[in-house]
Design an enzyme around this catalytic site. Structure first.
Site, short mmCIF file in Angstrom:
data_model
loop_
_atom_site.label_atom_id
_atom_site.label_comp_id
_atom_site.label_asym_id
_atom_site.label_seq_id
_atom_site.Cartn_x
_atom_site.Cartn_y
_atom_site.Cartn_z
N HIS A 57 -15.99 0.02 1.36
CA HIS A 57 -15.45 -1.02 0.74
C HIS A 57 -16.11 -1.48 -0.39
O HIS A 57 -16.57 -2.59 -0.82
CB HIS A 57 -15.62 -2.26 1.80
N GLU B 60 -4.43 4.39 0.79
CA GLU B 60 -4.89 3.25 0.25
C GLU B 60 -6.35 3.08 -0.32
O GLU B 60 -6.67 2.82 -1.27
CB GLU B 60 -4.92 1.93 1.24
N ARG C 55 -2.07 -6.04 17.37
CA ARG C 55 -3.09 -5.54 16.51
C ARG C 55 -4.38 -6.20 16.60
O ARG C 55 -4.62 -7.44 16.86
CB ARG C 55 -2.87 -5.53 14.89
N ASP D 206 -11.86 -1.08 7.74
CA ASP D 206 -10.62 -1.00 7.11
C ASP D 206 -10.09 0.40 6.46
O ASP D 206 -10.14 0.62 5.26
CB ASP D 206 -10.28 -2.07 6.07
N ARG E 20 -18.42 -8.76 9.84
CA ARG E 20 -16.93 -8.32 9.90
C ARG E 20 -16.85 -7.19 10.82
O ARG E 20 -15.95 -7.19 11.71
CB ARG E 20 -16.45 -8.09 8.60
N TRP F 248 -14.46 -9.92 1.35
CA TRP F 248 -13.70 -8.89 0.53
C TRP F 248 -14.37 -8.51 -0.56
O TRP F 248 -13.74 -8.15 -1.52
CB TRP F 248 -12.53 -10.02 0.12
N GLU G 201 -5.99 -12.20 8.24
CA GLU G 201 -5.66 -12.21 6.98
C GLU G 201 -4.37 -13.53 6.49
O GLU G 201 -3.72 -13.08 5.80
CB GLU G 201 -5.22 -10.79 6.28
N ARG H 53 0.77 -1.25 -0.01
CA ARG H 53 0.05 -0.05 0.08
C ARG H 53 0.67 1.17 0.13
O ARG H 53 0.22 2.39 0.78
CB ARG H 53 -0.92 0.04 1.03
C1 BDP Z 1 -5.56 -3.66 4.63
C2 BDP Z 1 -4.57 -3.61 3.56
C3 BDP Z 1 -3.78 -4.60 3.78
C4 BDP Z 1 -2.99 -4.68 5.08
C5 BDP Z 1 -4.23 -5.10 6.22
C6 BDP Z 1 -3.41 -4.74 7.54
O1 BDP Z 1 -5.38 -3.78 2.42
O2 BDP Z 1 -2.63 -4.85 2.66
O3 BDP Z 1 -2.09 -5.95 5.26
O4 BDP Z 1 -4.97 -3.90 6.09
O5 BDP Z 1 -3.93 -3.67 8.03
O6 BDP Z 1 -5.88 -2.28 4.70
O7 BDP Z 1 -3.00 -5.63 8.17
#
Ligand code: BDP
Length: 720
Positions: free
Chosen positions: A542, A414, A345, A386, A357, A563, A312, A189
């Site tokens: 999103h 991003e 985190r 996000d 989510r 997603w 993720e 990003r």
């Molecule tokens: C999202 C991004 C991804 C990051 C993730 C994160 O798309 O690339 O790895 O968050 O914060 O915003 O871990």
């Protein structure tokens, strides 16, 4: 050999060429440009107040103070800074701690210095033995460096320094940039080139940029950098890389910047050859103990780990049936004796859990409140999904009173136009920080959760996902620099307004000319709302393109449901929006009652978040008197019109700043205009397939079909 040009011609050509190449402003100096003061009155008053400089102390940080003053005064006043070793005359700038300077110790600053702590400072006009002085005093050298940068900022922004009397104390203790930089120098990003960290050449070659990076960060009070991506590579924990990280730490140290790394949870398996990374396995504990001791042997002031676990696809304690707290505490216990911390985190969600989510992080983390060791922060993104152009605040803020919580903002854009859109993010940061959680009744704003005052935590911190790369101007878009600046300034002082920050930045980065400052500041302050309008108005979120997230993709409906875009906008023939009320996913239940009630009712839910919390009928009438469909269309069109207005404003400022940056921004604004139309047309046409309503007559019709927009493919978008 026959000469085509007469002899003298070539050198003239080269001179001209090189003149063109170096004459301009390439943005490298960011806000530390130290341009000559153009107002002669101001310049004269600065000259007389700064006839000599008395700096006491002896450290790398004090050297940095001297160097910065030299650089600043030479640039702004065109004179060499005159350093003296005793107080000789009026017009002395005196810098020191009570320990390093008997003179400073003799001044009546005790009360103030008691408040400034480890990093704060006082800047004050004082009469010292009948000499008019300006004093920068602090308890530690780093406070002096911060004070020096503040003082230089006063000069850069043409303040009257003859009356300055201020005390500055950071709002948060840990003020961090999170670099999402990979060891192969790609930046997740990242839209400003490759990573600044040239791992291959480190530690042999230390690019001068590393020191400039440290200077610039110190100028806004940033005191730590997580060097590596949260999607971590365990190799960074091996000696080969620790040696490189240590070299960076050495450069950053005088500037008060500590190094942190991301810890891949299964590093004991990947680089330690253990069969498991179970946090309760004694062999795993032993491995981390050795590893952490080794890290401190390379970097004695190592700050600690940032960990993305069970998120993720990243490994984590849950792979071994353990909780986040068990995972975090295992690392925290070993870091604690060294003064290190863990930032764990809370960005967790799982498509196998049949739950909205937006609710998952809260569900997973609130039961763990009180179970984390005291040197663990839970690091929470500003919103529950996000980093979207607009989100409600994350319900975890205020909901874990026994756990220090670190804010994670995204400075890199991003979801806000990446490298091509002018979007000033301070309004987004402030909107979140000023939100009232009601955790302890009215007045429980997020800023108080973050600075630790709401629950009296000893630790406080704020992290920003960096937008820095190896592009000459560091951030790609000249205005993206403002977001780095704003993040740092806010982390230092949560009470600063978006306007104050913007104005400081414009003055230092461009000019002190009001004819430029006023319109540009206005443009910056509104720019985030413009982006929300042409991307995700009324609480949509999103709905961007898959993977690279560049441009619109409201139709995305393949792969993991959480997603896709359809999961979030839920458009159908009756209406649009995600029902998170008590009738729907009940995400509102995670907020404290006052907030919950406000969000639950479409009549009291802010319209800017309406479709985040409610599925609204297309023909529902909003406060404007327009229906949801009409308002949606108008917002998208308003967004594009605003970009066109930004272009007009910018074009009217030609000649007020250097041509290089002027033209760069001009070109980017044109890209932004085109991309805003792309967003608008794609979204309006797509949503129209559900509403089956006409685009209001007064609005210009898109010139392409929804199919056209669906078929746009973008290759090699940076930052994935
Ligand atoms: C999202 C991004 C991804 C990051 C993730 C994160 O798309 O690339 O790895 O968050 O914060 O915003 O871990």
């Amino acid at each position: 050999m026959k000469r085509i040009f007469p002899l003298g011609f070539l050198p003239v050509c080269f001179a001209l060429l090189s003149f063109t190449a170096v004459s301009g402003e390439d943005g490298y100096r960011l806000w530390l440009r130290y341009e000559a003061i153009s107002d002669t009155g101001i310049s004269r008053s600065y000259h007389s107040a700064l006839q000599q400089i008395l700096v006491t102390g002896n450290s790398g940080t004090i050297d940095a103070v001297r160097e910065e003053l030299e650089r600043g005064l030479e640039g702004m006043l065109g004179k060499k800074a005159l350093f003296v070793s005793q107080l000789i005359s009026n017009g002395t700038l005196m810098i020191g701690t009570p320990e390093s300077s008997a003179l400073i110790a003799s001044l009546p600053l005790k009360d103030q210095l008691q408040k400034t702590g480890q990093e704060g400072y006082v800047i004050k006009n004082c009469n010292v033995f009948n000499k008019a002085c300006i004093v920068i005093a602090a308890n530690n050298d780093i406070g002096l460096l911060y004070g020096t940068f503040h003082f230089l900022r006063l000069l850069q922004t043409y303040h009257d320094i003859g009356t300055t009397d201020l005390i500055s104390i950071p709002s948060t203790q840990i003020r961090l940039l999170n670099h999402w930089d990979n060891l192969d120098r790609t930046v997740e990003r990242g839209y400003a080139g490759f990573s600044l960290w040239n791992w291959h050449l480190l530690p042999g070659y230390l690019s001068p940029r590393y020191k400039d990076y440290a200077r610039v960060n110190a100028s806004i009070g940033i005191n730590g950098a997580v060097l590596t991506n949260v999607n971590a590579n365990a190799l960074v924990l091996t000696p080969q890389y620790l040696e490189k990280a240590a070299a960076l730490a050495g450069i950053f140290r005088p500037y008060g910047i500590r190094i942190y790394l991301t810890a891949r949870f299964n590093a004991p398996v990947e680089i330690g050859e253990l069969p498991s990374a179970d946090p309760l396995d004694p062999r795993v504990n032993e491995w981390w103990e050795k590893k952490i001791t080794e890290i401190y042997s390379y970097i004695p002031d190592f700050g600690g780990f940032l960990v993305k676990a069970n998120s993720e696809g990243q490994p984590g304690p849950q792979n071994y049936g353990r909780t986040h707290a068990e995972g975090a505490n295992m690392l925290a216990r070993t870091l604690a004796p060294h003064g290190g911390i863990v930032m764990w985190r809370a960005f967790v969600y799982d498509n196998n859990i049949p739950e909205d989510r937006a609710k998952q992080a809260y569900n997973e983390f609130t039961p763990l409140d009180g179970k984390f060791d005291r040197n663990v922060f839970v690091q929470v993104k500003n919103g529950p999904i996000d980093f979207q152009p607009r989100e409600p605040f994350h319900p975890l803020f205020g909901a874990m009173p026994n756990t220090p919580m670190m804010m994670e903002f995204q400075i890199t854009q991003e979801y806000l136009g990446q490298g091509t859109h002018l979007v000033y993010l301070a309004p987004l940061f402030k909107e979140c920080l000023e939100s009232d959680t009601y955790a302890r009744g009215k007045g429980s704003e997020i800023s108080k959760v973050i600075d630790g005052t709401l629950e009296n935590h000893g630790y406080s911190g704020m992290a920003g996902v960096s937008n820095i790369g190896d592009e000459r101007n560091w951030c790609g878009h000249p205005f993206a620099q403002a977001n780095w600046y704003a993040f740092g300034r806010l982390a230092w002082d949560l009470s600063l307004t978006t306007g104050t920050i913007a104005e400081e930045w414009i003055r230092m980065t461009f000019t002190n000319d009001d004819g430029f400052i006023i319109p540009v500041k206005q443009m910056m302050l509104n720019s985030r709302e413009y982006a929300v309008n042409y991307m995700t108005p009324l609480g949509l979120h999103h709905i961007m393109a898959m993977h690279h997230h560049h441009g619109p993709g409201p139709w995305v409906d393949e792969g993991r449901p959480d997603w896709t875009s359809v999961y979030y906008h839920r458009a159908d023939s009756t209406g649009i929006g995600f029902d998170r009320t008590s009738r729907g996913s009940n995400a509102i239940s995670q907020y404290f009652p006052e907030v919950r009630q406000m969000f639950d009712n479409p009549g009291t839910c802010p319209e800017s978040l309406l479709l985040w919390f409610h599925h609204m009928n297309w023909d529902h009438t909003l406060s404007s008197g327009q229906t949801v469909w009409e308002e949606l269309c108008h917002a998208y069109y308003r967004g594009v019109d605003s970009v066109k207005k930004m272009q007009q404003t910018w074009n009217s400022l030609a000649g007020k700043i250097d041509a290089e940056r002027f033209n760069h921004v001009k070109a980017l604004l044109e890209i932004q205009r085109k991309e805003s139309i792309w967003w608008r047309n794609a979204c309006v046409l797509y949503f129209q397939t559900f509403s089956r309503l006409p685009i209001p007559e007064e609005l210009e019709k898109p010139d392409q079909t929804v199919e056209y927009y669906r078929n746009i493919k973008k290759y090699y978008v940076p930052g994935i």
